[in-house]
Each structure stands twice: as structure tokens, then as C-alpha cells.
Design a protein around this motif. Sequence first.
Motif, short mmCIF file in Angstrom:
data_model
loop_
_atom_site.label_atom_id
_atom_site.label_comp_id
_atom_site.label_asym_id
_atom_site.label_seq_id
_atom_site.Cartn_x
_atom_site.Cartn_y
_atom_site.Cartn_z
N MET A 89 10.15 23.63 49.00
CA MET A 89 9.75 23.06 50.54
C MET A 89 11.11 22.81 51.60
SD MET A 89 7.16 20.18 51.55
CE MET A 89 6.01 20.81 50.41
N ILE A 90 12.01 22.24 50.80
CA ILE A 90 13.43 21.91 51.56
C ILE A 90 14.00 23.20 51.92
CG2 ILE A 90 15.66 21.18 51.43
CD1 ILE A 90 14.34 18.96 49.40
N ILE A 91 13.93 24.10 51.09
CA ILE A 91 14.87 25.44 51.55
C ILE A 91 14.08 26.29 52.47
CG2 ILE A 91 15.61 27.88 50.53
CD1 ILE A 91 16.17 25.88 47.72
N ALA A 92 12.82 26.36 52.28
CA ALA A 92 12.11 27.22 53.27
C ALA A 92 12.14 26.51 54.51
CB ALA A 92 10.67 27.72 52.81
N ALA A 93 11.71 25.18 54.71
CA ALA A 93 11.74 24.40 55.84
C ALA A 93 13.03 24.48 56.58
CB ALA A 93 11.25 22.98 55.71
N HIS A 94 14.18 24.41 55.62
CA HIS A 94 15.39 24.45 56.24
C HIS A 94 15.54 25.84 57.15
CE1 HIS A 94 19.67 23.40 57.17
NE2 HIS A 94 19.93 24.56 56.63
N THR A 95 15.32 26.80 56.59
CA THR A 95 15.64 28.20 57.12
C THR A 95 14.75 28.47 58.24
OG1 THR A 95 15.97 29.04 54.90
CG2 THR A 95 15.39 30.75 56.48
N LEU A 96 13.36 27.87 58.27
CA LEU A 96 12.44 28.07 59.28
C LEU A 96 13.02 27.31 60.70
CD1 LEU A 96 10.00 29.28 60.53
CD2 LEU A 96 8.72 27.37 59.70
N LYS A 97 13.52 25.94 60.42
CA LYS A 97 13.94 25.06 61.30
C LYS A 97 15.25 25.89 61.98
CE LYS A 97 16.85 22.24 60.33
NZ LYS A 97 17.84 21.15 59.43
N ALA A 126 12.35 28.07 69.86
CA ALA A 126 10.82 27.53 69.57
C ALA A 126 11.20 26.22 68.97
CB ALA A 126 10.26 28.63 68.25
N VAL A 127 11.18 25.33 69.76
CA VAL A 127 11.66 24.10 69.69
C VAL A 127 10.38 23.16 68.87
CG1 VAL A 127 11.91 21.63 70.83
CG2 VAL A 127 13.16 23.90 71.71
N PRO A 128 9.26 23.41 69.31
CA PRO A 128 8.11 22.67 68.50
C PRO A 128 7.90 23.21 67.09
CG PRO A 128 7.27 23.17 70.79
CD PRO A 128 8.60 23.85 70.29
N LEU A 129 8.25 24.39 66.75
CA LEU A 129 8.14 25.11 65.47
C LEU A 129 9.38 24.38 64.77
CD1 LEU A 129 6.87 26.89 63.35
CD2 LEU A 129 8.33 28.73 64.56
N ALA A 130 10.68 24.65 65.28
CA ALA A 130 11.64 23.88 64.58
C ALA A 130 11.52 22.42 64.30
CB ALA A 130 12.81 23.93 65.49
N THR A 131 10.93 21.62 65.13
CA THR A 131 10.77 20.21 64.95
C THR A 131 9.67 19.99 63.93
OG1 THR A 131 11.03 19.77 67.36
CG2 THR A 131 9.95 18.16 66.17
N LEU A 132 8.72 20.70 63.73
CA LEU A 132 7.64 20.63 62.76
C LEU A 132 8.47 21.10 61.50
CD1 LEU A 132 4.75 20.22 62.33
CD2 LEU A 132 4.27 22.64 62.61
N ALA A 133 8.94 22.02 61.45
CA ALA A 133 9.83 22.47 60.18
C ALA A 133 10.78 21.27 59.76
CB ALA A 133 10.45 23.96 60.43
N GLU A 134 11.44 20.59 60.84
CA GLU A 134 12.42 19.83 60.48
C GLU A 134 11.69 18.36 59.63
OE1 GLU A 134 16.33 18.19 62.80
OE2 GLU A 134 14.39 17.41 63.82
N GLU A 135 10.77 18.03 60.41
CA GLU A 135 9.91 16.96 59.83
C GLU A 135 9.51 17.18 58.32
OE1 GLU A 135 6.40 16.32 62.03
OE2 GLU A 135 7.55 15.90 64.05
N ILE A 136 9.00 18.65 57.93
CA ILE A 136 8.74 18.85 56.71
C ILE A 136 10.07 18.76 55.77
CG2 ILE A 136 7.96 20.88 55.16
CD1 ILE A 136 6.13 21.80 57.54
N GLU A 137 10.99 19.16 56.48
CA GLU A 137 12.45 19.37 55.57
C GLU A 137 13.07 17.90 55.34
OE1 GLU A 137 17.08 20.65 55.89
OE2 GLU A 137 15.84 20.76 57.59
N PHE A 138 12.72 17.03 56.29
CA PHE A 138 13.14 15.61 56.04
C PHE A 138 12.38 14.82 55.13
CE2 PHE A 138 16.16 15.41 60.19
CZ PHE A 138 16.81 16.30 59.43
N SER A 139 11.09 15.12 55.20
CA SER A 139 10.03 14.40 54.38
C SER A 139 10.29 14.75 53.07
CB SER A 139 8.54 14.55 54.76
OG SER A 139 8.56 13.76 56.05
#
Length: 136
Positions: A56-64, A72-85
Motif C-alpha cells: 500500500m505504501i509503495i503504490a500510494a507514494h507513486t500515485l501521490k 490533481a491535488v485531491p487525488l494526491a492528498t487522498l493517496a498521501e493520507e493512505i501512504e502516511f496511515s
Amino acid sequence: MLDERTDDLVDWSTFASVRAELGANFVRILGYFQEDGEKSVAKIEAAMHARDTAGMIIAAHTLKSEARQFGAVPLATLAEEIEFSARKGMEIRLFPDEILPQVAQLRSVYRQTMALLQERANPLVQRRPQAFGRRS
């Protein structure tokens, strides 16, 4: 054409800047983002089901990172939330179940965002004619 309310999914000034910077390569690079984004979203969803924090970390980091590049700020923010969690979960050795709502909305936000980016990037999209000699 998408609903006007989805227009806040993209920072159009960032989009315009990256489009100008990439020039003729813009459409190709946007295509790479679309391919990578599909894969990242699928990997995040699969990692959530498999309880695979590292995946999850790797994929979310890439997407962010890629989403930010195109504004694509909201998409990046959502991916960042997933990555950090997921990172926090890895540190404390507990799977971050609390990010299920973010993962659940990720695909929808991604698809809406890509539709907007593709629409704006398409050179055949008709632009609104400007009234010459008139002020709005």
C-alpha cells in the motif's frame, strides 16, 4: 462532459504549467500517468484486501507523486493520507484499517480526475469562443 462540481479536482494552473513545460511530450506523459494510476489504484485496493501495508505504501507514494505533477491535488492528498496511515501502521506493526474509507473512494476520485485531465488535454475539445471587442 463531466459535472461542473468535479472541476475542483484539478489545479488548472499547475496543469497548464506542466503542459507548457512538457510541450510535445505532454500527452505521452499524461498517458503514462493514466497507466500507472490504474495500476496504483488496483495495487492499493489489493493491498487493503490482503492487509499488505508495504504494498500500500509503495503504490500510494507513486500515485501521490504523479497526481501532484499534473495538479490533481485531491487525488494526491487522498493517496498521501493512505501512504502516511500505512507508514504509521508499519511503524507500530498494526494494519491501518482506519483508511478503508479513503481506499474505498480512491477509484472514483481517480476516474473523475483522469476524465477531466483527458478532456482538457484533448486538442480536439472545442474551446468556448471569446467575444472579440467585448468585456465580460
